[in-house]
Design a protein around this motif. Structure first.
Motif, PDB file in Angstrom:
ATOM      1  N   PHE A   1       1.164  -0.168   0.794  1.00  0.00           N
ATOM      2  CA  PHE A   1       2.351   0.353   0.106  1.00  0.00           C
ATOM      3  C   PHE A   1       3.535  -0.604   0.255  1.00  0.00           C
ATOM      4  O   PHE A   1       4.195  -0.945  -0.733  1.00  0.00           O
ATOM      5  N   LEU A   2       3.801  -1.066   1.479  1.00  0.00           N
ATOM      6  CA  LEU A   2       4.952  -1.947   1.693  1.00  0.00           C
ATOM      7  C   LEU A   2       4.754  -3.314   1.033  1.00  0.00           C
ATOM      8  O   LEU A   2       5.736  -3.972   0.686  1.00  0.00           O
ATOM      9  N   ASP A   3       3.505  -3.745   0.870  1.00  0.00           N
ATOM     10  CA  ASP A   3       3.202  -5.015   0.212  1.00  0.00           C
ATOM     11  C   ASP A   3       3.010  -4.856  -1.291  1.00  0.00           C
ATOM     12  O   ASP A   3       2.639  -5.808  -1.974  1.00  0.00           O
ATOM     13  N   SER A   4       3.268  -3.684  -1.826  1.00  0.00           N
ATOM     14  CA  SER A   4       2.970  -3.398  -3.234  1.00  0.00           C
ATOM     15  C   SER A   4       4.003  -3.995  -4.179  1.00  0.00           C
ATOM     16  O   SER A   4       5.011  -4.580  -3.771  1.00  0.00           O
ATOM     17  N   GLN A   5       3.739  -3.763  -5.451  1.00  0.00           N
ATOM     18  CA  GLN A   5       4.590  -4.249  -6.535  1.00  0.00           C
ATOM     19  C   GLN A   5       5.959  -3.565  -6.575  1.00  0.00           C
ATOM     20  O   GLN A   5       6.806  -3.937  -7.360  1.00  0.00           O
ATOM     21  N   PHE A   6       6.185  -2.573  -5.716  1.00  0.00           N
ATOM     22  CA  PHE A   6       7.474  -1.863  -5.703  1.00  0.00           C
ATOM     23  C   PHE A   6       8.569  -2.653  -4.999  1.00  0.00           C
ATOM     24  O   PHE A   6       9.747  -2.376  -5.180  1.00  0.00           O
TER      25      PHE A   6
END
Length: 159
Positions: A101-106
């Protein structure tokens, strides 16, 4: 829980070993919205339950032995002003979902690094500016689990 800190530290170190130009070119391609966060976890093939239109719960688990069941529960909530993502984890393997999640596209590279720093700071954080967000982070460790809560409030005027 030492595996959490070790895993998060290793993840951050690996991220920093990648070619700096490649990470610097990590633009945000998807806005962090409730719908996008829900789609992210659905795409990961988690079993999903919609509690109500502004709250979704995802879970996965497996039996490690006849008496041990490891699992992860992720709750995504949408309030009028923020997106809250809660991770309830019973083993270090489930920590992968926090990292994903923290490494995601967000998030861009700087935001991701700051989020990992908050997670490894060893204390709760309130209203920390992290790029385009004001972030609250809380971490609890009951006897057999870890609970990590991220609250993301968009900072107005930053895009």
């Amino acid at each position: 829980m030492k595996p959490l800190k070790t895993f998060a530290l290793v993840s951050l170190l690996i991220a920093n070993l990648v070619a700096p130009g490649a990470l610097a070119a990590n633009p945000v391609s998807t806005p962090l919205t409730f719908a996008n966060a829900v789609s992210f976890f659905k795409a990961a093939k988690f079993r999903a339950t919609e509690v109500q239109p502004r709250c979704a719960i995802f879970f996965e688990g497996e039996w490690k032995s006849a008496k041990v069941y490891n699992y992860g529960v992720i709750m995504v909530e949408n309030s009028d002003e923020d997106i809250q993502v809660t991770f309830y984890l019973t083993d270090a393997h489930e920590m992968n979902w926090v990292t994903e999640f923290l490494d995601s596209q967000f998030f861009n590279r700087n935001e991701t690094e700051k989020l990992f720093q908050l997670m490894n700071a060893g204390s709760d954080v309130r209203s920390q500016n992290v790029g385009r967000f004001r972030v609250d982070f809380h971490h609890w460790q009951p006897r057999h689990a870890q609970i990590l809560v991220f609250s993301f409030t968009p900072v107005r005027g930053r895009g």
